[in-house]
Every structure is written in C-alpha cells, then in structure tokens.
Enzyme design. Structure first.
Site, PDB file in Angstrom:
ATOM      1  N   SER A   1      14.489 137.643 147.239  1.00 16.12           N
ATOM      2  CA  SER A   1      15.517 138.153 148.290  1.00 16.12           C
ATOM      3  C   SER A   1      16.878 138.338 147.341  1.00 16.12           C
ATOM      4  CB  SER A   1      15.786 137.095 149.314  1.00 16.12           C
ATOM      5  OG  SER A   1      16.307 135.769 148.850  1.00 16.12           O
ATOM      6  N   ASN A   2      17.324 137.432 146.496  1.00 21.18           N
ATOM      7  CA  ASN A   2      18.243 137.752 145.577  1.00 21.18           C
ATOM      8  C   ASN A   2      18.483 139.220 144.988  1.00 21.18           C
ATOM      9  OD1 ASN A   2      20.694 135.632 145.478  1.00 21.18           O
ATOM     10  ND2 ASN A   2      18.739 134.450 145.625  1.00 21.18           N
TER      11      ASN A   2
ATOM     12  N   MET B   1      11.653 131.077 137.755  1.00 19.68           N
ATOM     13  CA  MET B   1      11.297 129.733 137.578  1.00 19.68           C
ATOM     14  C   MET B   1      10.848 129.487 136.323  1.00 19.68           C
ATOM     15  SD  MET B   1      12.753 128.967 140.523  1.00 19.68           S
ATOM     16  CE  MET B   1      12.190 127.142 140.676  1.00 19.68           C
ATOM     17  N   ARG B   2      10.899 129.857 135.213  1.00 22.31           N
ATOM     18  CA  ARG B   2      10.715 129.406 134.084  1.00 22.31           C
ATOM     19  C   ARG B   2      11.743 129.034 133.176  1.00 22.31           C
ATOM     20  NH1 ARG B   2       5.834 127.480 134.339  1.00 22.31           N
ATOM     21  NH2 ARG B   2       5.713 127.309 132.005  1.00 22.31           N
TER      22      ARG B   2
ATOM     23  N   HIS C   1      22.017 129.479 140.441  1.00 15.68           N
ATOM     24  CA  HIS C   1      21.405 128.323 140.851  1.00 15.68           C
ATOM     25  C   HIS C   1      21.813 127.598 142.096  1.00 15.68           C
ATOM     26  CE1 HIS C   1      20.005 124.251 139.514  1.00 15.68           C
ATOM     27  NE2 HIS C   1      20.839 123.943 140.359  1.00 15.68           N
TER      28      HIS C   1
ATOM     29  N   THR D   1      22.303 129.814 129.081  1.00 11.94           N
ATOM     30  CA  THR D   1      22.528 129.234 127.863  1.00 11.94           C
ATOM     31  C   THR D   1      21.202 128.535 127.537  1.00 11.94           C
ATOM     32  OG1 THR D   1      23.576 127.364 128.369  1.00 11.94           O
ATOM     33  CG2 THR D   1      24.878 129.015 127.680  1.00 11.94           C
TER      34      THR D   1
ATOM     35  N   GLU E   1      20.748 125.385 126.925  1.00 11.69           N
ATOM     36  CA  GLU E   1      20.678 124.123 128.117  1.00 11.69           C
ATOM     37  C   GLU E   1      20.614 124.776 129.363  1.00 11.69           C
ATOM     38  OE1 GLU E   1      24.273 121.761 127.305  1.00 11.69           O
ATOM     39  OE2 GLU E   1      23.325 119.971 128.567  1.00 11.69           O
ATOM     40  N   LEU E   2      19.772 124.069 130.033  1.00  8.98           N
ATOM     41  CA  LEU E   2      19.309 124.404 131.458  1.00  8.98           C
ATOM     42  C   LEU E   2      20.757 124.347 132.346  1.00  8.98           C
ATOM     43  CD1 LEU E   2      17.106 125.471 133.268  1.00  8.98           C
ATOM     44  CD2 LEU E   2      16.815 123.026 133.557  1.00  8.98           C
TER      45      LEU E   2
ATOM     46  N   GLU F   1      24.206 133.015 148.666  1.00  6.88           N
ATOM     47  CA  GLU F   1      23.671 133.766 147.489  1.00  6.88           C
ATOM     48  C   GLU F   1      23.813 135.015 147.236  1.00  6.88           C
ATOM     49  OE1 GLU F   1      20.126 131.726 145.763  1.00  6.88           O
ATOM     50  OE2 GLU F   1      20.644 129.983 146.892  1.00  6.88           O
TER      51      GLU F   1
HETATM   52  N1  LIG Z   1      17.047 128.257 128.866  1.00  5.39           N
HETATM   53  C1  LIG Z   1      17.259 128.405 130.043  1.00  5.39           C
HETATM   54  N2  LIG Z   1      16.448 128.736 130.819  1.00  5.39           N
HETATM   55  C2  LIG Z   1      16.366 128.958 132.194  1.00  5.39           C
HETATM   56  C3  LIG Z   1      17.777 128.732 132.996  1.00  5.39           C
HETATM   57  C4  LIG Z   1      18.932 128.555 131.927  1.00  5.39           C
HETATM   58  O1  LIG Z   1      19.919 128.198 132.601  1.00  5.39           O
HETATM   59  N3  LIG Z   1      18.412 127.926 130.766  1.00  5.39           N
HETATM   60  N4  LIG Z   1      17.999 129.204 134.348  1.00  5.39           N
HETATM   61  C5  LIG Z   1      16.637 128.795 135.085  1.00  5.39           C
HETATM   62  C6  LIG Z   1      16.736 128.731 136.394  1.00  5.39           C
HETATM   63  N5  LIG Z   1      16.659 127.495 137.143  1.00  5.39           N
HETATM   64  C7  LIG Z   1      17.501 126.914 137.600  1.00  5.39           C
HETATM   65  O2  LIG Z   1      18.390 127.837 138.154  1.00  5.39           O
HETATM   66  C8  LIG Z   1      15.265 126.782 136.868  1.00  5.39           C
HETATM   67  C9  LIG Z   1      14.163 127.369 136.879  1.00  5.39           C
HETATM   68  C10 LIG Z   1      12.841 126.614 136.442  1.00  5.39           C
HETATM   69  C11 LIG Z   1      13.069 125.273 136.352  1.00  5.39           C
HETATM   70  C12 LIG Z   1      11.957 124.393 135.843  1.00  5.39           C
HETATM   71  O3  LIG Z   1      11.745 123.414 135.825  1.00  5.39           O
HETATM   72  N6  LIG Z   1      10.771 125.228 135.779  1.00  5.39           N
HETATM   73  C13 LIG Z   1       9.378 124.585 135.190  1.00  5.39           C
HETATM   74  C14 LIG Z   1       8.198 125.408 136.016  1.00  5.39           C
HETATM   75  C15 LIG Z   1       8.410 125.424 137.503  1.00  5.39           C
HETATM   76  C16 LIG Z   1       7.639 126.060 138.454  1.00  5.39           C
HETATM   77  O4  LIG Z   1       6.961 127.076 137.750  1.00  5.39           O
HETATM   78  O5  LIG Z   1       7.525 125.982 139.602  1.00  5.39           O
HETATM   79  C17 LIG Z   1       9.158 125.026 133.823  1.00  5.39           C
HETATM   80  O6  LIG Z   1       9.709 125.930 133.390  1.00  5.39           O
HETATM   81  O7  LIG Z   1       8.396 124.188 133.256  1.00  5.39           O
HETATM   82  C18 LIG Z   1      14.371 124.671 136.045  1.00  5.39           C
HETATM   83  C19 LIG Z   1      15.417 125.367 136.454  1.00  5.39           C
HETATM   84  C20 LIG Z   1      15.737 129.673 134.387  1.00  5.39           C
HETATM   85  N7  LIG Z   1      15.354 129.477 133.076  1.00  5.39           N
HETATM   86  N1  GAR Z   2      16.601 126.775 139.617  1.00  5.61           N
HETATM   87  C1  GAR Z   2      16.443 128.142 140.093  1.00  5.61           C
HETATM   88  C2  GAR Z   2      16.301 128.404 141.645  1.00  5.61           C
HETATM   89  O1  GAR Z   2      15.774 127.262 142.257  1.00  5.61           O
HETATM   90  N2  GAR Z   2      16.624 129.343 142.028  1.00  5.61           N
HETATM   91  C3  GAR Z   2      16.733 129.610 143.513  1.00  5.61           C
HETATM   92  O2  GAR Z   2      15.237 130.171 143.907  1.00  5.61           O
HETATM   93  C4  GAR Z   2      15.697 130.777 145.157  1.00  5.61           C
HETATM   94  C5  GAR Z   2      15.061 132.165 144.898  1.00  5.61           C
HETATM   95  O3  GAR Z   2      15.034 132.659 146.259  1.00  5.61           O
HETATM   96  P1  GAR Z   2      14.893 134.473 146.085  1.00  5.61           P
HETATM   97  O4  GAR Z   2      13.335 134.687 145.343  1.00  5.61           O
HETATM   98  O5  GAR Z   2      14.586 134.809 147.343  1.00  5.61           O
HETATM   99  O6  GAR Z   2      15.925 135.220 145.481  1.00  5.61           O
HETATM  100  C6  GAR Z   2      17.235 131.010 145.192  1.00  5.61           C
HETATM  101  O7  GAR Z   2      17.664 130.244 146.344  1.00  5.61           O
HETATM  102  C7  GAR Z   2      17.783 130.672 143.948  1.00  5.61           C
HETATM  103  O8  GAR Z   2      19.141 129.899 144.070  1.00  5.61           O
END
Ligand SMILES: Nc1nc2c(c(=O)[nH]1)N[C@@H](CN(C=O)c1ccc(C(=O)N[C@@H](CCC(=O)O)C(=O)O)cc1)CN2
Ligand code: GAR
EC number: 2.1.2.2
Length: 208
Positions: free
Chosen positions: A13-14, A90-91, A109, A141, A143-144, A174
């Site tokens: 959706s974003n 989500m990786r 986020h 960056t 760092e997550l 968002e």
């Molecule tokens: N190096 C970075 N990578 C990512 C960032 C970041 O800032 N630095 N942002 C994320 C987005 N995110 C939160 O906003 C986020 C996405 C995924 C995860 C996580 O724990 N993922 C797991 C798998 C989860 C799943 O598949 O459902 C994993 O990778 O093992 C935490 C935060 C995107 N990447």
């Molecule tokens: N840590 C990453 C994370 O949780 N991101 C969140 O996943 C949703 C994706 O929705 P979308 O696929 O409809 O845009 C959004 O709420 C976004 O902020």
C-alpha cells in the site's frame, strides 16, 4: 527524470501511494520497477496492472543473506535507479548492499524512531502504555532502523486501541508522509549533513 525502484514484501500500500502520487503530481521521476522478495506479494499485481516492470528475487532461493543481496542488487541495477525505496520490505540488508546504495535508499518504519526499532512496533507500543505512536521515513544504514530521519508522523494511541486499529491509523499517515518524503528527494530538496537531514525549503519534518 529520476528513476525510482521500490522494494516490497507484501500488500504494497505504501508503494501504491508513491506510484499514485508520482503519476498524479508530475514529479521529476518515474517508478522504474517494483521488486519483491516474495513471489506472492500482492503489490506485484498492482504494479503490473499499472504497467510498471516487476521482478521477484526470492530470499528462500539463496543460502546466505549476502547471496540474496548480491542477486537483489543485480536485479535492481538493471533498472538504473537514482533512488531505492523500501516499502514494507521485510529483509534486513547486509552492510555491503547498504553501502552500494548509500544515501540513495530510504525506508518507512511504523514507529517514531528511535523508539521501537525492529518488528511488532504497534503491539509493543500498546503493551508499554504509550500515548503516541507513529511512523518514520529515514535513510537506510547498516544499523537497522537507525538512519537519518527525513520525516515523521505522530499518531495518538487510543485507550481501546488494538494492534490492528493502531496499525490502520498509522498506515493512513504513512501514505501521506512517504510520498512527501520521496518527492522531496527527487526534487533535491534535502541536504544530508553529518547524519542530519535538513530540508532546504524548511518544510516540517515532524507532522502531528
Ligand atoms: N540494514 C538495514 N536493513 C533494513 C533496514 C535498515 O534500516 N537497515 N530497514 C528494514 C525495514 N524494517 C523496519 O523498518 C525491518 C524489516 C525486517 C526486519 C526483520 O527482522 N526481518 C527478518 C525477517 C522477517 C520476515 O521475513 O517477516 C529478517 O530479515 O531476518 C526488521 C526490520 C529493511 N531492511
Ligand atoms: N519494519 C518494516 C515494517 O514493519 N514496515 C511496515 O510494513 C507495512 C507495510 O505495509 P504495505 O506493504 O501496505 O506498504 C507498513 O506499515 C510499514 O511501515
């Protein structure tokens, strides 16, 4: 004309909000491709229906994060992006990948960073009795969830909120701030100095 590549993992959706804003508001940019790590991501159908190139790089097909990231970068670079937009992607990305797209990769986020990095942000906010939640657009960056912040939206947490009701209220915000942030970037309206984002035209970077 700047070229944007959007990475998704699901609904998208974003991504939809950005595609629609880009088309409707005549940004100096186009969405060159939408790429997912999940073949079943619903957002791929939206993008294809809008005539946008789509690709899948399935993380389950790669033995290591580094191998996945290398293939993902190869596929992304086929579209020669000026900006990579993570939209529900989500990786966690490896340092080498992040460096390759340094200062040209952003993420949204679902919390008011630096609070609640990682996953399940709304559940944690409710469990901890927070009165305010929200969302943050930031540069990515290594760092997550710690990159320089571009814009944030604050959202009240209501007494009867559930994870679902709060996530829906935040998601609506968002969809407002992510297109705004991407437009600022493609219009070259931001300065990134010593890890701090400065808006050249002084637009507010915290939206209540
Ligand atoms: N190096 C970075 N990578 C990512 C960032 C970041 O800032 N630095 N942002 C994320 C987005 N995110 C939160 O906003 C986020 C996405 C995924 C995860 C996580 O724990 N993922 C797991 C798998 C989860 C799943 O598949 O459902 C994993 O990778 O093992 C935490 C935060 C995107 N990447
Ligand atoms: N840590 C990453 C994370 O949780 N991101 C969140 O996943 C949703 C994706 O929705 P979308 O696929 O409809 O845009 C959004 O709420 C976004 O902020």
């Amino acid at each position: 004309m700047k070229r944007i590549v959007i990475l998704i993992s699901g609904r998208g959706s974003n991504m939809e909000a950005i595609v629609d804003a880009c088309a409707a508001e005549g940004w100096p940019a186009s969405v060159a491709a939408v790429i997912s790590n999940r073949p079943d991501a619903k957002g791929l159908q939206f993008a294809a229906a809008r005539g946008i190139a789509t690709d899948v790089v399935d993380h389950k097909q790669h033995a290591t994060r580094e191998a996945f990231d290398a293939e993902l970068a190869r596929v992304i670079d086929r579209h020669t992006p000026d900006l990579v937009v993570l939209a529900g992607f989500m990786r966690i990305l490896t340092p080498g990948f992040v460096e390759h797209y340094a200062q040209r990769m952003v993420n949204i986020h679902p919390s008011l960073l630096p609070a609640f990095t990682g996953l399940h942000t709304h559940r944690r906010a409710i469990e901890q009795g927070c009165k305010i939640a929200g969302a943050t657009v930031h540069y990515v960056t290594a760092e997550l969830d710690h990159g320089p912040i571009i814009v944030q939206a604050a959202v009240p947490v209501l007494p009867d909120d559930t994870e679902d009701s709060l996530s829906k209220r935040v998601l609506a915000r968002e969809h407002q701030i992510y297109p705004r942030a991407v437009r600022w970037i493609v219009e070259d309206a931001l300065d990134l100095r010593d890890g701090v984002v400065v808006h050249r035209r002084g637009e507010p970077q915290l939206v209540l």
